[in-house]
Scaffold this motif. Structure first.
Motif, PDB file in Angstrom:
ATOM      1  N   ASP A 170     -48.174 -21.310-156.832  1.00 19.48           N
ATOM      2  CA  ASP A 170     -48.000 -22.381-157.816  1.00 19.48           C
ATOM      3  C   ASP A 170     -49.226 -22.292-158.717  1.00 19.48           C
ATOM      4  O   ASP A 170     -50.311 -22.710-158.317  1.00 19.48           O
ATOM      5  N   ASN A 172     -50.093 -23.831-161.372  1.00 19.48           N
ATOM      6  CA  ASN A 172     -50.505 -25.036-162.089  1.00 19.48           C
ATOM      7  C   ASN A 172     -50.996 -24.658-163.472  1.00 19.48           C
ATOM      8  O   ASN A 172     -50.804 -23.525-163.920  1.00 19.48           O
ATOM      9  N   GLU A 199     -45.347 -24.957-167.488  1.00 22.26           N
ATOM     10  CA  GLU A 199     -46.056 -23.770-167.005  1.00 22.26           C
ATOM     11  C   GLU A 199     -45.157 -22.529-167.069  1.00 22.26           C
ATOM     12  O   GLU A 199     -45.629 -21.435-167.410  1.00 22.26           O
ATOM     13  N   LYS A 226     -39.915 -26.633-161.515  1.00 24.79           N
ATOM     14  CA  LYS A 226     -39.896 -28.089-161.276  1.00 24.79           C
ATOM     15  C   LYS A 226     -39.771 -28.819-162.602  1.00 24.79           C
ATOM     16  O   LYS A 226     -40.447 -28.483-163.559  1.00 24.79           O
ATOM     17  N   GLY A 257     -45.610 -32.243-157.643  1.00 23.50           N
ATOM     18  CA  GLY A 257     -45.331 -30.804-157.637  1.00 23.50           C
ATOM     19  C   GLY A 257     -45.770 -30.147-156.336  1.00 23.50           C
ATOM     20  O   GLY A 257     -45.051 -29.321-155.774  1.00 23.50           O
TER      21      GLY A 257
HETATM   22 MG   LIG Z   1     -47.878 -28.589-160.442  1.00 22.37          MG
END
Ligand SMILES: [Mg+2]
Ligand SMILES: Nc1ncnc2c1ncn2[C@@H]1O[C@H](COP(=O)(O)OP(=O)(O)OP(=O)(O)O)[C@@H](O)[C@H]1O
Length: 310
Positions: A170, A172, A199, A226, A257
């Motif tokens: 992930d 971010n 993202e 997401k 998340g």
């Molecule tokens: Mg996130």
């Protein structure tokens, strides 16, 4: 290898606190005193929130990280220890400062100001690879905050795959906004990529998430995007999946998340169908939004169990 593994999952990443100040005024003015309406000092950072919530889903978690020699670091450790995650490989960097994130939420948006502290200093050489690879799965989050580790994240993932682990990332946000291509050196060894919509678009260099999904799905076996209250979409090669989030009144979306990742991977490492991984991820993400901060909803065992069994 599962009979020999010590952990269900290894997390490599940052460990710091979130200081959340609620009640952001319409405008922030220099040299004026503004009053917040509420405050939480709670476990923060994507990796730690993930590890905490994943451990509370009854998983064995090995957490590799670093803290400074300061009271903030001790507070982080104490809070994360309550989840049952193993913290024996959290390094203490003498004379250094643990990071802190200050969050100023208002309605659906929030200002996020992070002092990275030692999280940006942890290097590949600080990791105990034997320990990390004693797991079925490796998860790494906040790729762009791991400044010292970043050049060797591809190697970490490559070696993890070689040792028989499955892997997830992930990324971010990239605080520098550069989204440099080296992240794809790591992604080539990633089984599950878990960005949010914004993202995914930045990673793929696309305007919309559908085009981003198309492009990124060629780079990873499983892509999960997401989408906040809208839920989630996933791509496995040419196959598309979509799952709506539960309809709830969200109190605070901090850590949603990471909580989604925890729910999703809880099912994924057990070999569940993608539909079941997505459903459980959505439930865990939604659960996280029912309380302030990223871990408070998970800490309440009765609330957590009732919500996840609904
Ligand atoms: Mg996130
Ligand atoms: N308002 C909401 N209602 C229901 N579920 C939500 C809501 N917001 C988030 N979720 C759940 O949490 C998941 C992750 O949310 P989001 O898209 O905000 O991730 P993120 O931007 O990566 O979050 P983070 O700030 O923690 O990094 C969503 O896919 C959904 O399952």
């Amino acid at each position: 290898m599962s009979s020999e593994t010590q952990f269900d999952l290894s997390v490599v990443g940052e460990l710091n606190l979130d200081l959340v100040l609620y009640g952001l005024p319409e405008t922030l003015e220099f040299d004026r005193e503004h009053l917040a309406t509420d405050l939480r000092l709670t476990l923060g950072s994507s990796s730690a929130i993930f590890a905490h919530n994943f451990a509370l889903l009854r998983n064995r978690v090995g957490f590799s990280s670093a803290i400074g020699s300061d009271p903030l670091g001790d507070l982080c450790l104490a809070r994360l220890a309550e989840s049952g995650a193993d913290l024996s490989r959290v390094r203490h960097f003498a004379g250094r400062q643990t990071g802190l994130t200050v969050i100023l939420p208002r309605k659906k948006e929030r200002y996020i100001l992070t002092y990275p502290g030692v999280m940006a200093e942890m290097r590949f050489e600080d990791l105990d690879l034997d320990y990390i690879f004693r797991a079925r799965h490796l998860h790494l989050s906040s790729y762009f905050l791991q400044r010292a580790l970043r050049p060797r994240v591809p190697e970490l993932f490559r070696l993890a795959k070689q040792a028989g682990l499955t892997t997830s990332l992930d990324t971010n946000d990239d605080p520098d906004g550069r989204w440099e291509n080296d992240v794809f050196d790591a992604i080539q060894f990633v089984d599950v990529l878990l960005p949010n919509e914004q993202e995914a678009c930045r990673l793929a260099g696309c305007e919309d998430s559908i085009a981003a999904a198309e492009k990124l799905s060629e780079k990873v076996p499983l892509l999960v995007i997401k989408r906040g209250a809208k839920g989630v979409l996933a791509r496995k090669g040419k196959e598309s999946f979509e799952a709506a989030a539960p309809k709830i009144d969200a109190v605070d979306t901090i850590g949603a998340g990471d909580s989604f990742d925890a729910g999703f991977l809880h099912q994924f490492i057990r070999g569940a169908k993608i539909e079941d991984c997505l459903r459980y991820g959505n439930l865990a993400g939604a659960l996280s939004t029912t309380r302030q901060g990223g871990t408070e909803a998970f800490r309440d065992a009765a609330h957590r169990t009732a919500f996840l069994n609904r």
